[in-house]
Write a protein that holds these residues in place. Sequence first.
Motif, short mmCIF file in Angstrom:
data_model
loop_
_atom_site.label_atom_id
_atom_site.label_comp_id
_atom_site.label_asym_id
_atom_site.label_seq_id
_atom_site.Cartn_x
_atom_site.Cartn_y
_atom_site.Cartn_z
N ASP A 50 -52.05 21.93 28.35
CA ASP A 50 -51.96 22.54 27.02
C ASP A 50 -50.75 23.48 26.95
OD1 ASP A 50 -54.24 21.18 26.36
OD2 ASP A 50 -55.53 22.96 26.21
N LEU A 51 -50.50 24.20 28.03
CA LEU A 51 -49.35 25.11 28.05
C LEU A 51 -48.04 24.32 28.04
CD1 LEU A 51 -50.54 27.75 30.67
CD2 LEU A 51 -50.90 27.71 28.20
N ILE A 52 -48.00 23.24 28.79
CA ILE A 52 -46.80 22.41 28.82
C ILE A 52 -46.55 21.82 27.43
CG2 ILE A 52 -45.79 20.28 29.75
CD1 ILE A 52 -47.21 20.99 32.42
N HIS A 53 -47.61 21.33 26.80
CA HIS A 53 -47.48 20.78 25.45
C HIS A 53 -46.93 21.83 24.48
CE1 HIS A 53 -48.33 18.50 21.84
NE2 HIS A 53 -48.97 19.56 21.36
N ALA A 54 -47.49 23.03 24.52
CA ALA A 54 -47.01 24.10 23.64
C ALA A 54 -45.54 24.42 23.93
CB ALA A 54 -47.87 25.34 23.83
N GLY A 55 -45.15 24.38 25.20
CA GLY A 55 -43.76 24.64 25.57
C GLY A 55 -42.82 23.57 25.04
N VAL A 56 -43.24 22.32 25.12
CA VAL A 56 -42.40 21.22 24.61
C VAL A 56 -42.27 21.33 23.10
CG1 VAL A 56 -42.30 18.71 24.28
CG2 VAL A 56 -42.85 19.64 26.52
N VAL A 57 -43.37 21.62 22.42
CA VAL A 57 -43.32 21.79 20.97
C VAL A 57 -42.40 22.96 20.62
CG1 VAL A 57 -44.68 22.45 18.94
CG2 VAL A 57 -45.56 20.73 20.53
N GLY A 58 -42.51 24.05 21.36
CA GLY A 58 -41.65 25.20 21.11
C GLY A 58 -40.18 24.88 21.34
N LEU A 59 -39.91 24.14 22.40
CA LEU A 59 -38.53 23.75 22.68
C LEU A 59 -37.99 22.86 21.57
CD1 LEU A 59 -36.02 23.49 24.49
CD2 LEU A 59 -37.20 21.64 25.70
N ASN A 60 -38.80 21.90 21.14
CA ASN A 60 -38.36 20.96 20.11
C ASN A 60 -38.21 21.64 18.76
OD1 ASN A 60 -37.66 18.52 18.95
ND2 ASN A 60 -39.77 17.93 18.58
N ARG A 61 -39.26 22.32 18.31
CA ARG A 61 -39.25 22.89 16.96
C ARG A 61 -38.45 24.18 16.87
NH1 ARG A 61 -45.44 21.89 15.33
NH2 ARG A 61 -45.29 19.66 15.09
N ARG A 62 -38.59 25.03 17.84
CA ARG A 62 -37.95 26.33 17.75
C ARG A 62 -36.62 26.38 18.49
NH1 ARG A 62 -43.41 29.68 19.05
NH2 ARG A 62 -44.52 29.09 17.19
N GLY A 63 -36.59 25.74 19.64
CA GLY A 63 -35.39 25.81 20.46
C GLY A 63 -34.26 24.93 19.97
N LEU A 64 -34.53 23.65 19.81
CA LEU A 64 -33.47 22.72 19.45
C LEU A 64 -33.12 22.79 17.97
CD1 LEU A 64 -34.45 19.61 21.58
CD2 LEU A 64 -32.81 21.41 22.11
N GLU A 65 -34.11 23.04 17.12
CA GLU A 65 -33.82 23.11 15.69
C GLU A 65 -33.06 24.37 15.31
OE1 GLU A 65 -37.29 22.63 13.28
OE2 GLU A 65 -37.61 20.57 13.93
N LYS A 66 -33.38 25.48 15.95
CA LYS A 66 -32.78 26.75 15.55
C LYS A 66 -31.60 27.18 16.40
CE LYS A 66 -36.96 28.44 13.41
NZ LYS A 66 -37.86 29.55 13.25
N PHE A 67 -31.30 26.40 17.42
CA PHE A 67 -30.18 26.75 18.30
C PHE A 67 -28.87 26.65 17.54
CE2 PHE A 67 -26.93 25.51 21.45
CZ PHE A 67 -26.90 26.69 22.17
N ASP A 68 -28.04 27.65 17.70
CA ASP A 68 -26.74 27.68 17.06
C ASP A 68 -25.66 27.73 18.14
OD1 ASP A 68 -24.54 27.98 15.45
OD2 ASP A 68 -25.19 29.87 14.54
N PRO A 69 -25.01 26.59 18.42
CA PRO A 69 -23.99 26.55 19.46
C PRO A 69 -22.82 27.49 19.17
CG PRO A 69 -24.48 24.33 18.67
CD PRO A 69 -25.20 25.28 17.79
#
Length: 133
Positions: A50-69
Motif C-alpha cells: 500500500d505504501l509503495i502504491h501511494a508512492g508511485v501515485v505520488g510520483l506520477n501525479r505530484r512528481g512528474l506532473e508538477k516538476f518544472d525542469p
Amino acid sequence: MSSRETHMLAPRGYKDAEERERLLLEHLPQVKYIARRIHGRLPAQVPLDDLIHAGVVGLNRRGLEKFDPGKKVQLKSYAKFRIRGAILDSLREMDWSPRHLRRQARRIEEAHRDLKLRLGRVATEPNLPGNSG
C-alpha cells in the motif's frame, strides 16, 4: 484562447506517456526504498504494498506532473519529497486515530515484544504488568 494561454494552463511536467513510464520505472527503486523506511516505523498490519502504491501515485501525479525542469532542481531530489509526502498523506487518510492513541499503542506493542523476549514465549495475562495474579 490563444496558444500562449493554452500553454500556460498545461501541466509543467512530463506530458509524453512513454517518457512518464520510463521515469516511473527509473524511480521505482527510490519509491520502494522510501516506502520500506517508512514501513519500518509502522505497525505490522500496514501493508508495504500500500505504501509503495501511494508512492508511485505520488510520483506520477505530484512528481512528474508538477516538476518544472526550468527550476534547476534534479527530478530525483524533487521526486523524493513528493513520494514521501504522498505516502504520509495516504497513511493519514487511512488512520482514524489521534497521535496520542498511536503512541500509546506503540508503547503497548513494544512492552509485549520486550516481555516475549524476556520470557522466551508469548506472555499470558498473569505475566502482564499490573496483574498481581
